[in-house]
Design a protein around this motif. Structure first.
Motif, PDB file in Angstrom:
ATOM      1  N   GLY A   1       0.833  -1.202   0.000  1.00 46.46           N
ATOM      2  CA  GLY A   1       0.000   0.000   0.000  1.00 46.46           C
ATOM      3  C   GLY A   1       0.863   1.245   0.000  1.00 46.46           C
ATOM      4  N   ASP A   2       0.238   2.376  -0.219  1.00 40.33           N
ATOM      5  CA  ASP A   2       0.955   3.655  -0.259  1.00 40.33           C
ATOM      6  C   ASP A   2       1.516   4.013   1.109  1.00 40.33           C
ATOM      7  OD1 ASP A   2       0.199   3.900  -2.904  1.00 40.33           O
ATOM      8  OD2 ASP A   2      -1.524   5.163  -2.456  1.00 40.33           O
ATOM      9  N   VAL A   3       2.669   4.676   1.099  1.00 44.53           N
ATOM     10  CA  VAL A   3       3.251   5.226   2.325  1.00 44.53           C
ATOM     11  C   VAL A   3       3.388   6.730   2.135  1.00 44.53           C
ATOM     12  CG1 VAL A   3       4.433   3.157   3.143  1.00 44.53           C
ATOM     13  CG2 VAL A   3       5.584   4.634   1.517  1.00 44.53           C
ATOM     14  N   PHE A   4       3.108   7.476   3.191  1.00 47.28           N
ATOM     15  CA  PHE A   4       3.178   8.928   3.077  1.00 47.28           C
ATOM     16  C   PHE A   4       3.334   9.545   4.464  1.00 47.28           C
ATOM     17  CE2 PHE A   4      -1.212   7.566   3.226  1.00 47.28           C
ATOM     18  CZ  PHE A   4      -1.817   8.403   4.144  1.00 47.28           C
ATOM     19  N   TRP A   5       3.819  10.774   4.473  1.00 50.89           N
ATOM     20  CA  TRP A   5       3.993  11.529   5.714  1.00 50.89           C
ATOM     21  C   TRP A   5       2.710  12.278   6.039  1.00 50.89           C
ATOM     22  CZ3 TRP A   5       8.178  10.633   8.549  1.00 50.89           C
ATOM     23  CH2 TRP A   5       9.344  10.178   7.926  1.00 50.89           C
ATOM     24  N   VAL A   6       2.381  12.327   7.309  1.00 53.32           N
ATOM     25  CA  VAL A   6       1.221  13.086   7.757  1.00 53.32           C
ATOM     26  C   VAL A   6       1.634  13.881   8.996  1.00 53.32           C
ATOM     27  CG1 VAL A   6       0.306  11.176   9.145  1.00 53.32           C
ATOM     28  CG2 VAL A   6      -1.226  12.970   8.368  1.00 53.32           C
ATOM     29  N   HIS A   7       1.152  15.102   9.096  1.00 49.44           N
ATOM     30  CA  HIS A   7       1.461  15.918  10.268  1.00 49.44           C
ATOM     31  C   HIS A   7       0.918  15.229  11.515  1.00 49.44           C
ATOM     32  CE1 HIS A   7       1.699  19.352  12.986  1.00 49.44           C
ATOM     33  NE2 HIS A   7       2.589  19.842  12.134  1.00 49.44           N
ATOM     34  N   LYS A   8       1.703  15.206  12.553  1.00 41.57           N
ATOM     35  CA  LYS A   8       1.320  14.513  13.792  1.00 41.57           C
ATOM     36  C   LYS A   8      -0.032  14.998  14.313  1.00 41.57           C
ATOM     37  CE  LYS A   8       3.264  13.472  18.337  1.00 41.57           C
ATOM     38  NZ  LYS A   8       4.374  13.778  19.247  1.00 41.57           N
ATOM     39  N   ASP A   9      -0.329  16.284  14.181  1.00 39.99           N
ATOM     40  CA  ASP A   9      -1.602  16.837  14.662  1.00 39.99           C
ATOM     41  C   ASP A   9      -2.800  16.337  13.848  1.00 39.99           C
ATOM     42  OD1 ASP A   9      -0.130  18.242  16.530  1.00 39.99           O
ATOM     43  OD2 ASP A   9      -0.175  20.118  15.412  1.00 39.99           O
ATOM     44  N   ASN A  10      -2.568  15.836  12.631  1.00 44.10           N
ATOM     45  CA  ASN A  10      -3.649  15.351  11.771  1.00 44.10           C
ATOM     46  C   ASN A  10      -3.776  13.829  11.775  1.00 44.10           C
ATOM     47  OD1 ASN A  10      -4.127  18.011  10.989  1.00 44.10           O
ATOM     48  ND2 ASN A  10      -2.661  17.867   9.306  1.00 44.10           N
ATOM     49  N   LEU A  11      -2.939  13.176  12.529  1.00 43.32           N
ATOM     50  CA  LEU A  11      -2.880  11.714  12.525  1.00 43.32           C
ATOM     51  C   LEU A  11      -4.215  11.067  12.869  1.00 43.32           C
ATOM     52  CD1 LEU A  11      -0.910   9.377  12.101  1.00 43.32           C
ATOM     53  CD2 LEU A  11      -0.296   9.540  14.504  1.00 43.32           C
ATOM     54  N   ARG A  12      -4.891  11.555  13.880  1.00 42.00           N
ATOM     55  CA  ARG A  12      -6.129  10.925  14.353  1.00 42.00           C
ATOM     56  C   ARG A  12      -7.315  11.123  13.395  1.00 42.00           C
ATOM     57  NH1 ARG A  12      -5.441   8.842  19.436  1.00 42.00           N
ATOM     58  NH2 ARG A  12      -3.751   9.728  20.647  1.00 42.00           N
ATOM     59  N   GLN A  13      -7.130  11.906  12.357  1.00 41.04           N
ATOM     60  CA  GLN A  13      -8.199  12.129  11.378  1.00 41.04           C
ATOM     61  C   GLN A  13      -8.193  11.080  10.257  1.00 41.04           C
ATOM     62  OE1 GLN A  13      -7.649  16.143  10.007  1.00 41.04           O
ATOM     63  NE2 GLN A  13      -7.620  16.961  12.084  1.00 41.04           N
ATOM     64  N   LEU A  14      -7.229  10.183  10.281  1.00 42.23           N
ATOM     65  CA  LEU A  14      -7.082   9.208   9.202  1.00 42.23           C
ATOM     66  C   LEU A  14      -7.987   7.996   9.398  1.00 42.23           C
ATOM     67  CD1 LEU A  14      -3.190   9.329   8.898  1.00 42.23           C
ATOM     68  CD2 LEU A  14      -4.877  10.537   7.509  1.00 42.23           C
ATOM     69  N   ASP A  15      -8.155   7.246   8.330  1.00 39.82           N
ATOM     70  CA  ASP A  15      -8.991   6.040   8.336  1.00 39.82           C
ATOM     71  C   ASP A  15      -8.117   4.832   8.705  1.00 39.82           C
ATOM     72  OD1 ASP A  15     -11.090   4.286   7.997  1.00 39.82           O
ATOM     73  OD2 ASP A  15     -10.915   4.257   5.805  1.00 39.82           O
ATOM     74  N   PHE A  16      -8.021   4.566  10.005  1.00 41.69           N
ATOM     75  CA  PHE A  16      -7.113   3.539  10.510  1.00 41.69           C
ATOM     76  C   PHE A  16      -7.634   2.130  10.270  1.00 41.69           C
ATOM     77  CE2 PHE A  16      -5.957   7.173  13.169  1.00 41.69           C
ATOM     78  CZ  PHE A  16      -4.589   7.160  12.984  1.00 41.69           C
ATOM     79  N   ALA A  17      -6.697   1.179  10.219  1.00 44.49           N
ATOM     80  CA  ALA A  17      -7.049  -0.235  10.258  1.00 44.49           C
ATOM     81  C   ALA A  17      -7.701  -0.500  11.613  1.00 44.49           C
ATOM     82  CB  ALA A  17      -5.798  -1.087  10.083  1.00 44.49           C
TER      83      ALA A  17
END
Length: 146
Positions: free
Chosen positions: A102-118
């Motif tokens: 799958g894709d790998v990418f950088w995300v700002h630490k403050d935006n981490l919890r907004q992602l669609d986690f496993a």
């Protein structure tokens, strides 16, 4: 005797830019996670983590800091599953554009919890980010944190 499966996961943190490297897994355990995978015979925990991060991201990591273990027992398969978790700020190399996982990418630490986690990944974040606990044990659809 249950089959034991050993795996790893590593949070790579870019302190300078306050970003975390994530992977959008498309094979198993679909969704956003940190890079990682299975420990092969003859590998140490750290060696396997370094190898998995390199394979899945293109980056070479070093100075891994242990930050906890996740484990559970799967009665249907009679398997005991362990995930050894690490984090590091020490990395070099060129980030891969795409991988089979799958894709790998950088995300700002403050935006981490907004992602669609496993499934179950978001509840593991305090282990990586704050070292809030050392173990997560999944049993009968519940998790206990120690």
């Amino acid at each position: 005797m249950s089959k034991i499966i050993l795996t790893n996961m590593c949070m790579v943190y870019d302190q300078e830019n306050n970003k975390v490297l994530v992977q959008n897994r498309i094979k198993s355990w679909k969704g956003i996670t940190f890079p990682g995978g299975h420990i092969e015979d003859g590998e140490s925990l750290v060696e396997s983590t370094i190898r998995e991060v390199k394979e899945e991201t293109g980056l070479t990591v070093a100075n891994l800091e242990p930050c906890g273990v996740i484990n559970w027992y799967n009665e249907e398969k009679d398997e005991r599953y362990f995930v050894f978790n690490y984090r590091t700020c020490d990395f070099s190399g060129e980030l891969l554009k795409e991988t089979d996982e799958g894709d790998v990418f950088w995300v700002h630490k403050d935006n981490l919890r907004q992602l669609d986690f496993a499934e179950g990944m978001e509840e593991r974040l305090p282990m990586f980010l704050e070292k809030a606990y050392a173990e997560g044990f999944y049993h009968e659809e519940q998790v206990k944190w120690y």
